[in-house]
Scaffold this motif. Structure first.
Motif, PDB file in Angstrom:
ATOM      1  N   THR A 204       0.857  -1.177   0.000  1.00 58.64           N
ATOM      2  CA  THR A 204       0.000   0.000   0.000  1.00 58.64           C
ATOM      3  C   THR A 204       0.891   1.224   0.000  1.00 58.64           C
ATOM      4  O   THR A 204       1.812   1.321   0.816  1.00 58.64           O
ATOM      5  CB  THR A 204      -0.924   0.015   1.231  1.00 58.64           C
ATOM      6  N   GLU A 205       0.617   2.147  -0.916  1.00 61.03           N
ATOM      7  CA  GLU A 205       1.345   3.414  -0.920  1.00 61.03           C
ATOM      8  C   GLU A 205       0.699   4.331   0.100  1.00 61.03           C
ATOM      9  O   GLU A 205      -0.536   4.360   0.234  1.00 61.03           O
ATOM     10  CB  GLU A 205       1.315   4.066  -2.301  1.00 61.03           C
ATOM     11  N   VAL A 206       1.514   5.047   0.847  1.00 61.36           N
ATOM     12  CA  VAL A 206       1.009   6.012   1.822  1.00 61.36           C
ATOM     13  C   VAL A 206       1.655   7.363   1.559  1.00 61.36           C
ATOM     14  O   VAL A 206       2.742   7.453   0.991  1.00 61.36           O
ATOM     15  CB  VAL A 206       1.255   5.556   3.281  1.00 61.36           C
ATOM     16  N   TYR A 207       0.955   8.413   1.961  1.00 64.49           N
ATOM     17  CA  TYR A 207       1.412   9.783   1.750  1.00 64.49           C
ATOM     18  C   TYR A 207       1.490  10.499   3.091  1.00 64.49           C
ATOM     19  O   TYR A 207       0.577  10.397   3.908  1.00 64.49           O
ATOM     20  CB  TYR A 207       0.438  10.546   0.842  1.00 64.49           C
ATOM     21  N   GLU A 208       2.560  11.250   3.296  1.00 62.21           N
ATOM     22  CA  GLU A 208       2.722  12.021   4.527  1.00 62.21           C
ATOM     23  C   GLU A 208       1.712  13.162   4.557  1.00 62.21           C
ATOM     24  O   GLU A 208       1.591  13.912   3.587  1.00 62.21           O
ATOM     25  CB  GLU A 208       4.126  12.619   4.602  1.00 62.21           C
ATOM     26  N   ARG A 209       0.997  13.275   5.671  1.00 61.39           N
ATOM     27  CA  ARG A 209       0.076  14.411   5.861  1.00 61.39           C
ATOM     28  C   ARG A 209       0.649  15.422   6.838  1.00 61.39           C
ATOM     29  O   ARG A 209       0.125  16.516   6.975  1.00 61.39           O
ATOM     30  CB  ARG A 209      -1.273  13.905   6.383  1.00 61.39           C
ATOM     31  N   GLY A 210       1.697  15.046   7.549  1.00 59.48           N
ATOM     32  CA  GLY A 210       2.304  15.928   8.541  1.00 59.48           C
ATOM     33  C   GLY A 210       1.850  15.562   9.940  1.00 59.48           C
ATOM     34  O   GLY A 210       0.789  14.967  10.136  1.00 59.48           O
ATOM     35  N   GLY A 211       2.654  15.935  10.918  1.00 60.96           N
ATOM     36  CA  GLY A 211       2.303  15.680  12.311  1.00 60.96           C
ATOM     37  C   GLY A 211       2.223  14.197  12.641  1.00 60.96           C
ATOM     38  O   GLY A 211       1.508  13.807  13.560  1.00 60.96           O
ATOM     39  N   GLY A 212       2.938  13.355  11.907  1.00 56.30           N
ATOM     40  CA  GLY A 212       2.916  11.919  12.167  1.00 56.30           C
ATOM     41  C   GLY A 212       1.721  11.200  11.574  1.00 56.30           C
ATOM     42  O   GLY A 212       1.503  10.025  11.846  1.00 56.30           O
ATOM     43  N   ALA A 213       0.926  11.918  10.765  1.00 59.16           N
ATOM     44  CA  ALA A 213      -0.262  11.315  10.149  1.00 59.16           C
ATOM     45  C   ALA A 213       0.040  10.914   8.713  1.00 59.16           C
ATOM     46  O   ALA A 213       0.826  11.567   8.022  1.00 59.16           O
ATOM     47  CB  ALA A 213      -1.431  12.297  10.193  1.00 59.16           C
ATOM     48  N   TRP A 214      -0.607   9.838   8.273  1.00 59.76           N
ATOM     49  CA  TRP A 214      -0.408   9.306   6.926  1.00 59.76           C
ATOM     50  C   TRP A 214      -1.760   9.095   6.267  1.00 59.76           C
ATOM     51  O   TRP A 214      -2.754   8.815   6.930  1.00 59.76           O
ATOM     52  CB  TRP A 214       0.336   7.973   6.988  1.00 59.76           C
ATOM     53  N   GLN A 215      -1.773   9.214   4.949  1.00 60.12           N
ATOM     54  CA  GLN A 215      -2.982   8.972   4.161  1.00 60.12           C
ATOM     55  C   GLN A 215      -2.770   7.709   3.345  1.00 60.12           C
ATOM     56  O   GLN A 215      -1.716   7.518   2.735  1.00 60.12           O
ATOM     57  CB  GLN A 215      -3.262  10.147   3.229  1.00 60.12           C
ATOM     58  N   GLN A 216      -3.778   6.848   3.304  1.00 62.72           N
ATOM     59  CA  GLN A 216      -3.694   5.615   2.538  1.00 62.72           C
ATOM     60  C   GLN A 216      -3.868   5.905   1.057  1.00 62.72           C
ATOM     61  O   GLN A 216      -4.756   6.640   0.647  1.00 62.72           O
ATOM     62  CB  GLN A 216      -4.769   4.629   3.000  1.00 62.72           C
ATOM     63  N   GLY A 217      -3.001   5.292   0.261  1.00 59.47           N
ATOM     64  CA  GLY A 217      -3.111   5.380  -1.194  1.00 59.47           C
ATOM     65  C   GLY A 217      -3.564   4.037  -1.746  1.00 59.47           C
ATOM     66  O   GLY A 217      -4.289   3.293  -1.089  1.00 59.47           O
ATOM     67  N   ALA A 218      -3.097   3.715  -2.936  1.00 59.41           N
ATOM     68  CA  ALA A 218      -3.493   2.472  -3.608  1.00 59.41           C
ATOM     69  C   ALA A 218      -2.927   1.256  -2.872  1.00 59.41           C
ATOM     70  O   ALA A 218      -1.778   1.257  -2.442  1.00 59.41           O
ATOM     71  CB  ALA A 218      -2.997   2.475  -5.044  1.00 59.41           C
ATOM     72  N   THR A 219      -3.754   0.221  -2.753  1.00 60.42           N
ATOM     73  CA  THR A 219      -3.323  -1.076  -2.240  1.00 60.42           C
ATOM     74  C   THR A 219      -3.286  -2.039  -3.407  1.00 60.42           C
ATOM     75  O   THR A 219      -4.258  -2.161  -4.159  1.00 60.42           O
ATOM     76  CB  THR A 219      -4.281  -1.584  -1.144  1.00 60.42           C
ATOM     77  N   ILE A 220      -2.169  -2.734  -3.566  1.00 59.32           N
ATOM     78  CA  ILE A 220      -1.978  -3.631  -4.706  1.00 59.32           C
ATOM     79  C   ILE A 220      -1.644  -5.025  -4.184  1.00 59.32           C
ATOM     80  O   ILE A 220      -0.509  -5.289  -3.777  1.00 59.32           O
ATOM     81  CB  ILE A 220      -0.848  -3.131  -5.622  1.00 59.32           C
ATOM     82  N   PRO A 221      -2.615  -5.941  -4.182  1.00 62.23           N
ATOM     83  CA  PRO A 221      -2.344  -7.317  -3.752  1.00 62.23           C
ATOM     84  C   PRO A 221      -1.509  -8.062  -4.796  1.00 62.23           C
ATOM     85  O   PRO A 221      -1.648  -7.838  -6.000  1.00 62.23           O
ATOM     86  CB  PRO A 221      -3.731  -7.954  -3.633  1.00 62.23           C
TER      87      PRO A 221
END
Length: 159
Positions: free
Chosen positions: A107-124
């Motif tokens: 799963t790709e994740v993106y930094e949102r700042g402050g230790g938070a991450w946003q979920q991107g595409a999940t590729i099984p």
């Protein structure tokens, strides 16, 4: 004529104490975590050269936190390792190189700042999307240079 050797008029100092044995050598640094495919150790014989692919992407591989995008994981620490991978690899190749198998996904994740991450595409691994190259996913040679690096999590594939 005989010469007399006078006795020392001062006391003779005691011999110096024996030197302490040298300290043992420092322990070897810990070995990096074992990730299959992370190095060429044992894979290329001495005297043989490797022709590297022309285009690579920078991947930051998150370990120790399977779902950093969940709110309860905000601000939690984790380990990560930076890899340079060929843009021509498929996602399946990457999963295998990171030590995964056909039960896994990235799963790709993106930094949102402050230790938070946003979920991107999940590729099984078993999904047809995993047959696409890293470049086809936008994970090109620009990532980690003029664009942010690719942050990935390897985890069990969703059911």
């Amino acid at each position: 004529m005989a010469y007399l050797v006078p006795a020392f008029p001062w006391p003779v100092p005691a011999p110096a104490p024996a030197a302490e044995p040298p300290a043992p050598p420092a322990p070897a640094p810990p070995a990096p975590p074992s990730i299959p495919g992370a190095t060429c150790a044992g894979g290329i014989r001495k005297g043989i050269n490797y022709l590297y692919p022309a285009k690579h992407t920078h991947i930051h591989f998150i370990r120790g936190l399977d779902e950093p995008w969940k709110e309860e994981n905000n601000g939690k620490g984790f380990d990560f390792h930076i890899f340079v991978a060929s843009c021509k690899w498929t996602v399946k190749d990457l999963i295998e190189q990171l030590g995964g198998d056909d039960t896994m996904a990235v799963t790709e994740v993106y930094e949102r700042g402050g230790g938070a991450w946003q979920q991107g595409a999940t590729i099984p691994y078993k999904d047809d999307k995993a047959n696409k190259t890293l470049a086809a996913w936008g994970w090109t040679e620009k990532r980690g240079k003029s664009q942010p690096p690719v942050w990935l999590v390897l985890h069990n594939a969703p059911e």
